[in-house]
Design a protein around this motif. Structure first.
Motif, PDB file in Angstrom:
ATOM      1  N   CYS A  70      -8.233  -7.860   2.556  1.00  0.00           N
ATOM      2  CA  CYS A  70      -7.003  -8.623   2.822  1.00  0.00           C
ATOM      3  C   CYS A  70      -5.841  -7.738   3.297  1.00  0.00           C
ATOM      4  O   CYS A  70      -4.795  -7.682   2.653  1.00  0.00           O
ATOM      5  N   PRO A  71      -5.983  -7.067   4.438  1.00  0.00           N
ATOM      6  CA  PRO A  71      -4.973  -6.100   4.861  1.00  0.00           C
ATOM      7  C   PRO A  71      -3.600  -6.690   5.134  1.00  0.00           C
ATOM      8  O   PRO A  71      -2.604  -5.958   5.131  1.00  0.00           O
ATOM      9  N   ASP A  72      -3.498  -7.991   5.346  1.00  0.00           N
ATOM     10  CA  ASP A  72      -2.206  -8.599   5.655  1.00  0.00           C
ATOM     11  C   ASP A  72      -1.387  -8.972   4.425  1.00  0.00           C
ATOM     12  O   ASP A  72      -0.240  -9.402   4.561  1.00  0.00           O
ATOM     13  N   LEU A  73      -1.957  -8.807   3.237  1.00  0.00           N
ATOM     14  CA  LEU A  73      -1.202  -9.114   2.017  1.00  0.00           C
ATOM     15  C   LEU A  73      -0.104  -8.075   1.803  1.00  0.00           C
ATOM     16  O   LEU A  73      -0.196  -6.940   2.271  1.00  0.00           O
ATOM     17  N   GLU A  75       2.717  -5.448  -0.216  1.00  0.00           N
ATOM     18  CA  GLU A  75       2.640  -4.294  -1.117  1.00  0.00           C
ATOM     19  C   GLU A  75       2.529  -4.784  -2.554  1.00  0.00           C
ATOM     20  O   GLU A  75       2.960  -5.889  -2.849  1.00  0.00           O
ATOM     21  N   PRO A  76       2.007  -3.943  -3.434  1.00  0.00           N
ATOM     22  CA  PRO A  76       1.460  -2.609  -3.206  1.00  0.00           C
ATOM     23  C   PRO A  76       0.131  -2.684  -2.475  1.00  0.00           C
ATOM     24  O   PRO A  76      -0.604  -3.666  -2.576  1.00  0.00           O
ATOM     25  N   LYS A  77      -0.139  -1.631  -1.716  1.00  0.00           N
ATOM     26  CA  LYS A  77      -1.359  -1.552  -0.912  1.00  0.00           C
ATOM     27  C   LYS A  77      -2.281  -0.473  -1.456  1.00  0.00           C
ATOM     28  O   LYS A  77      -1.833   0.508  -2.017  1.00  0.00           O
ATOM     29  N   ASP A  78      -3.557  -0.678  -1.279  1.00  0.00           N
ATOM     30  CA  ASP A  78      -4.588   0.315  -1.584  1.00  0.00           C
ATOM     31  C   ASP A  78      -5.422   0.422  -0.321  1.00  0.00           C
ATOM     32  O   ASP A  78      -6.235  -0.434  -0.028  1.00  0.00           O
ATOM     33  N   ARG A  79      -5.182   1.477   0.439  1.00  0.00           N
ATOM     34  CA  ARG A  79      -5.832   1.613   1.744  1.00  0.00           C
ATOM     35  C   ARG A  79      -7.041   2.546   1.710  1.00  0.00           C
ATOM     36  O   ARG A  79      -7.539   2.931   2.753  1.00  0.00           O
ATOM     37  N   LYS A  80      -7.507   2.883   0.518  1.00  0.00           N
ATOM     38  CA  LYS A  80      -8.716   3.703   0.434  1.00  0.00           C
ATOM     39  C   LYS A  80      -9.911   2.766   0.588  1.00  0.00           C
ATOM     40  O   LYS A  80     -10.161   1.904  -0.253  1.00  0.00           O
ATOM     41  N   PRO A  81     -10.677   2.919   1.678  1.00  0.00           N
ATOM     42  CA  PRO A  81     -11.776   1.989   1.933  1.00  0.00           C
ATOM     43  C   PRO A  81     -12.863   2.030   0.864  1.00  0.00           C
ATOM     44  O   PRO A  81     -13.132   3.071   0.275  1.00  0.00           O
ATOM     45  N   VAL A  82     -13.461   0.887   0.653  1.00  0.00           N
ATOM     46  CA  VAL A  82     -14.605   0.754  -0.238  1.00  0.00           C
ATOM     47  C   VAL A  82     -15.851   0.972   0.609  1.00  0.00           C
ATOM     48  O   VAL A  82     -15.994   0.368   1.678  1.00  0.00           O
ATOM     49  N   HIS A  83     -16.743   1.839   0.137  1.00  0.00           N
ATOM     50  CA  HIS A  83     -17.988   2.090   0.853  1.00  0.00           C
ATOM     51  C   HIS A  83     -18.873   0.854   0.764  1.00  0.00           C
ATOM     52  O   HIS A  83     -19.204   0.409  -0.323  1.00  0.00           O
TER      53      HIS A  83
END
Length: 104
Positions: A70-73, A75-83
Motif C-alpha cells: 500500500c505505497p500510497d498510504l 506516514e509513517p512509512k516502512d519502505r524496506k521491501p518484503v522478500h
C-alpha cells in the motif's frame, strides 16, 4: 577502569538513535485469508507490517509484487521491501506446491 568502561558505553550510545518503533498488532490480519485491503490501514507502515508477517499476501496489499504494501498510504512509512520469492498462478494467487513437469 570503571571510568574507561563508562566512557566506552557513552560513546557507543551517542550515535544516531534508531527511529521510534510504530507499534501495530498484526495478529488480527495474518493467517486469516483475505480479511483486509489497503483502505483498512491508517498508515503504510501498518500495512507493511501485515505483509511482513505473511509474505504470501492473501490480502493483496502488494499488488505489484515489489515487496512494498500500500505505497500510497500516509506516514509513517516502512519502505524496506518484503522478500516475496515464490511463484503465482495467472491471477496472482501464490502457488505453494511446486509445479510438477508433465510426464514425458
Amino acid at each position: 577502569m570503571v571510568g574507561v568502561i563508562a566512557a566506552i558505553a557513552l560513546t557507543a550510545c551517542s550515535g544516531d538513535p534508531a527511529p521510534p518503533e510504530h507499534p501495530f498488532d498484526v495478529a488480527p490480519y495474518v493467517h486469516q485469508g483475505h480479511v483486509v485491503d489497503c483502505g483498512t490501514f491508517k498508515a503504510q507502515a501498518d500495512a507493511q507490517a501485515v505483509l511482513r508477517a505473511d509474505a504470501l499476501d492473501p490480502n493483496g496489499l502488494d499488488r505489484d509484487g515489489d515487496g512494498i504494501a500500500c505505497p500510497d498510504l500516509p506516514e509513517p512509512k516502512d519502505r524496506k521491501p518484503v522478500h516475496r520469492d515464490f511463484m503465482t498462478d495467472v491471477d496472482g494467487a501464490p502457488i505453494i506446491e511446486p509445479i510438477k513437469p508433465p510426464p514425458t
